[in-house]
Design a protein around this motif. Sequence first.
Motif, PDB file in Angstrom:
ATOM      1  N   VAL A  75       0.855  -1.186   0.000  1.00  0.00           N
ATOM      2  CA  VAL A  75       0.000   0.000   0.000  1.00  0.00           C
ATOM      3  C   VAL A  75       0.893   1.239   0.000  1.00  0.00           C
ATOM      4  CG1 VAL A  75      -1.899   1.209   1.136  1.00  0.00           C
ATOM      5  CG2 VAL A  75      -1.683  -1.272   1.389  1.00  0.00           C
ATOM      6  N   GLY A  76       1.151   1.802  -1.151  1.00  0.00           N
ATOM      7  CA  GLY A  76       1.945   3.021  -1.205  1.00  0.00           C
ATOM      8  C   GLY A  76       3.320   2.864  -0.600  1.00  0.00           C
ATOM      9  N   GLY A  77       3.972   1.753  -0.849  1.00  0.00           N
ATOM     10  CA  GLY A  77       5.315   1.515  -0.330  1.00  0.00           C
ATOM     11  C   GLY A  77       6.123   0.733  -1.334  1.00  0.00           C
ATOM     12  N   GLY A  78       7.265   0.230  -0.881  1.00  0.00           N
ATOM     13  CA  GLY A  78       8.153  -0.496  -1.772  1.00  0.00           C
ATOM     14  C   GLY A  78       8.524  -1.856  -1.221  1.00  0.00           C
ATOM     15  N   LEU A  79       8.604  -2.845  -2.096  1.00  0.00           N
ATOM     16  CA  LEU A  79       9.029  -4.194  -1.738  1.00  0.00           C
ATOM     17  C   LEU A  79      10.183  -4.586  -2.640  1.00  0.00           C
ATOM     18  CD1 LEU A  79       8.742  -6.909  -0.265  1.00  0.00           C
ATOM     19  CD2 LEU A  79       7.014  -7.549  -1.969  1.00  0.00           C
ATOM     20  N   HIS A  80      11.294  -4.976  -2.008  1.00  0.00           N
ATOM     21  CA  HIS A  80      12.502  -5.340  -2.742  1.00  0.00           C
ATOM     22  C   HIS A  80      12.859  -6.771  -2.345  1.00  0.00           C
ATOM     23  CE1 HIS A  80      13.109  -0.961  -3.523  1.00  0.00           C
ATOM     24  NE2 HIS A  80      12.486  -0.882  -2.343  1.00  0.00           N
ATOM     25  N   ILE A  81      12.733  -7.701  -3.282  1.00  0.00           N
ATOM     26  CA  ILE A  81      12.974  -9.120  -3.005  1.00  0.00           C
ATOM     27  C   ILE A  81      14.341  -9.484  -3.555  1.00  0.00           C
ATOM     28  CG2 ILE A  81      12.141 -11.470  -3.289  1.00  0.00           C
ATOM     29  CD1 ILE A  81       9.357 -10.356  -3.710  1.00  0.00           C
ATOM     30  N   GLY A  82      15.265  -9.844  -2.651  1.00  0.00           N
ATOM     31  CA  GLY A  82      16.637 -10.096  -3.041  1.00  0.00           C
ATOM     32  C   GLY A  82      17.037 -11.550  -3.020  1.00  0.00           C
ATOM     33  N   TYR A  83      16.074 -12.461  -2.942  1.00  0.00           N
ATOM     34  CA  TYR A  83      16.389 -13.893  -2.940  1.00  0.00           C
ATOM     35  C   TYR A  83      15.356 -14.622  -3.794  1.00  0.00           C
ATOM     36  CZ  TYR A  83      12.653 -14.463   0.566  1.00  0.00           C
ATOM     37  OH  TYR A  83      11.454 -14.462   1.236  1.00  0.00           O
ATOM     38  N   ASP A  84      15.588 -15.895  -4.065  1.00  0.00           N
ATOM     39  CA  ASP A  84      14.653 -16.696  -4.852  1.00  0.00           C
ATOM     40  C   ASP A  84      13.467 -17.076  -3.967  1.00  0.00           C
ATOM     41  OD1 ASP A  84      16.338 -16.513  -7.014  1.00  0.00           O
ATOM     42  OD2 ASP A  84      17.245 -18.491  -6.720  1.00  0.00           O
ATOM     43  N   TYR A  85      12.384 -16.377  -4.159  1.00  0.00           N
ATOM     44  CA  TYR A  85      11.180 -16.535  -3.338  1.00  0.00           C
ATOM     45  C   TYR A  85      10.255 -17.558  -3.995  1.00  0.00           C
ATOM     46  CZ  TYR A  85       6.691 -15.167  -1.205  1.00  0.00           C
ATOM     47  OH  TYR A  85       5.478 -15.158  -0.563  1.00  0.00           O
ATOM     48  N   GLN A  86       9.912 -18.616  -3.262  1.00  0.00           N
ATOM     49  CA  GLN A  86       9.078 -19.679  -3.800  1.00  0.00           C
ATOM     50  C   GLN A  86       7.917 -19.948  -2.846  1.00  0.00           C
ATOM     51  OE1 GLN A  86      10.068 -21.240  -6.826  1.00  0.00           O
ATOM     52  NE2 GLN A  86      11.723 -19.733  -6.874  1.00  0.00           N
ATOM     53  N   SER A  87       6.712 -19.535  -3.233  1.00  0.00           N
ATOM     54  CA  SER A  87       5.534 -19.821  -2.425  1.00  0.00           C
ATOM     55  C   SER A  87       4.318 -19.866  -3.347  1.00  0.00           C
ATOM     56  CB  SER A  87       5.335 -18.774  -1.334  1.00  0.00           C
ATOM     57  OG  SER A  87       4.219 -19.120  -0.529  1.00  0.00           O
ATOM     58  N   PRO A  88       3.964 -21.046  -3.838  1.00  0.00           N
ATOM     59  CA  PRO A  88       2.912 -21.158  -4.854  1.00  0.00           C
ATOM     60  C   PRO A  88       1.510 -20.808  -4.381  1.00  0.00           C
ATOM     61  CG  PRO A  88       3.648 -23.331  -4.145  1.00  0.00           C
ATOM     62  CD  PRO A  88       4.595 -22.348  -3.544  1.00  0.00           C
ATOM     63  N   THR A  89       1.292 -20.610  -3.070  1.00  0.00           N
ATOM     64  CA  THR A  89      -0.036 -20.213  -2.591  1.00  0.00           C
ATOM     65  C   THR A  89      -0.093 -18.742  -2.196  1.00  0.00           C
ATOM     66  OG1 THR A  89       0.474 -20.893  -0.315  1.00  0.00           O
ATOM     67  CG2 THR A  89      -0.538 -22.539  -1.759  1.00  0.00           C
ATOM     68  N   ALA A  90       1.035 -18.037  -2.227  1.00  0.00           N
ATOM     69  CA  ALA A  90       1.079 -16.640  -1.786  1.00  0.00           C
ATOM     70  C   ALA A  90       0.599 -15.698  -2.882  1.00  0.00           C
ATOM     71  CB  ALA A  90       2.491 -16.262  -1.364  1.00  0.00           C
ATOM     72  N   LEU A  91      -0.009 -14.596  -2.461  1.00  0.00           N
ATOM     73  CA  LEU A  91      -0.444 -13.536  -3.358  1.00  0.00           C
ATOM     74  C   LEU A  91       0.324 -12.258  -3.041  1.00  0.00           C
ATOM     75  CD1 LEU A  91      -4.298 -14.067  -2.953  1.00  0.00           C
ATOM     76  CD2 LEU A  91      -2.978 -14.668  -4.985  1.00  0.00           C
ATOM     77  N   LEU A  92       0.619 -11.480  -4.063  1.00  0.00           N
ATOM     78  CA  LEU A  92       1.078 -10.110  -3.870  1.00  0.00           C
ATOM     79  C   LEU A  92      -0.102  -9.216  -4.200  1.00  0.00           C
ATOM     80  CD1 LEU A  92       3.143  -7.906  -3.303  1.00  0.00           C
ATOM     81  CD2 LEU A  92       3.887  -8.095  -5.695  1.00  0.00           C
ATOM     82  N   LYS A  93      -0.635  -8.556  -3.170  1.00  0.00           N
ATOM     83  CA  LYS A  93      -1.812  -7.694  -3.339  1.00  0.00           C
ATOM     84  C   LYS A  93      -1.355  -6.242  -3.365  1.00  0.00           C
ATOM     85  CE  LYS A  93      -4.030  -9.698   0.181  1.00  0.00           C
ATOM     86  NZ  LYS A  93      -5.126 -10.074   1.097  1.00  0.00           N
ATOM     87  N   ILE A  94      -1.757  -5.516  -4.396  1.00  0.00           N
ATOM     88  CA  ILE A  94      -1.347  -4.125  -4.575  1.00  0.00           C
ATOM     89  C   ILE A  94      -2.576  -3.235  -4.452  1.00  0.00           C
ATOM     90  CG2 ILE A  94      -0.342  -2.445  -6.157  1.00  0.00           C
ATOM     91  CD1 ILE A  94       1.264  -4.747  -7.379  1.00  0.00           C
ATOM     92  N   ARG A  95      -2.505  -2.269  -3.527  1.00  0.00           N
ATOM     93  CA  ARG A  95      -3.611  -1.328  -3.341  1.00  0.00           C
ATOM     94  C   ARG A  95      -3.146   0.072  -3.700  1.00  0.00           C
ATOM     95  NH1 ARG A  95      -5.989  -1.058   2.471  1.00  0.00           N
ATOM     96  NH2 ARG A  95      -5.182   1.058   2.643  1.00  0.00           N
TER      97      ARG A  95
END
Length: 275
Positions: A88-108
């Motif tokens: 929500v009006g911020g920043g996400l920086h992923i610096g590794y191999d992220y594996q989660s087949p049930t996870a959602l990235l929700k953007i508002r």
Amino acid sequence: LKVRASNTLAGGLTMNGTILFDIQNNDFVLDSSLKGAPLLTIQGNDESLGGIQLNGTSNEYHGLTTITGTDVFANAEGTLGDRSITLVGGGLHIGYDYQSPTALLKIRGGDFRLSLDGDVTMADVVGVDENGNALFSLFDLAGPGPYSIDDLLAAFQLDEGLTGNGTLTLVGNTADSDIDGLLDEWENANFKNLTALPNGDPDGDGLSNLAEEVAGSDPNVFDAPDIEAPPIDPNPTPSDRAPAISAVTKDASRISLSFPVGTTFDVEHSEDLKT
């Protein structure tokens, strides 16, 4: 938990319940190995100032994370857990191999930043309104990918805000149709419907539905804490006022303290233990 100055926190950090990290405009380095299943909000006062570095490798963090008004740098494996993330009006920086087949990235909202420096696999990227209702699905609009940053810029029709050399692959959201952070199979098994909320506690044992799902416990059966603390005076005099510890648990050499909902902490530090 308010961060009043730039700080580093190491060791182990177990979180459950509803947790707010208010880093204000400071830089906070979290070297702790995270555990637990909290509803965690990381917020700042100004998107251009401050941020939090998540550096502690973890495979026992299962929280639902909301990021607002600040930047989160997930640098070590497992620091984002395996559950959904709301931006929500911020920043996400992923610096590794992220594996989660049930996870959602929700953007508002449209004011967000996303940086991928690892190969990310998740269920879907969805836009949501202020009530959490889905507005669009990247998987439905453009397919599974994999997406480069240029692909994502084109898909979102953006000129900036997305950076990095990583990729994003979507497997489709079949596990959490109401995108509330609880798996449909678990909700149906325990409530016969999908109306339960992650922060709900129908059995009144202090464990949220999210924590019950992660623990594999029954959300409709009261689970007593391992060690009950002495009763706390609800109206102590100022001289008697002390942190209201509601439960204490011990895991090997680590002791975890549980506090009632609404407890607020200020994080401060001292170089000489005097000032």
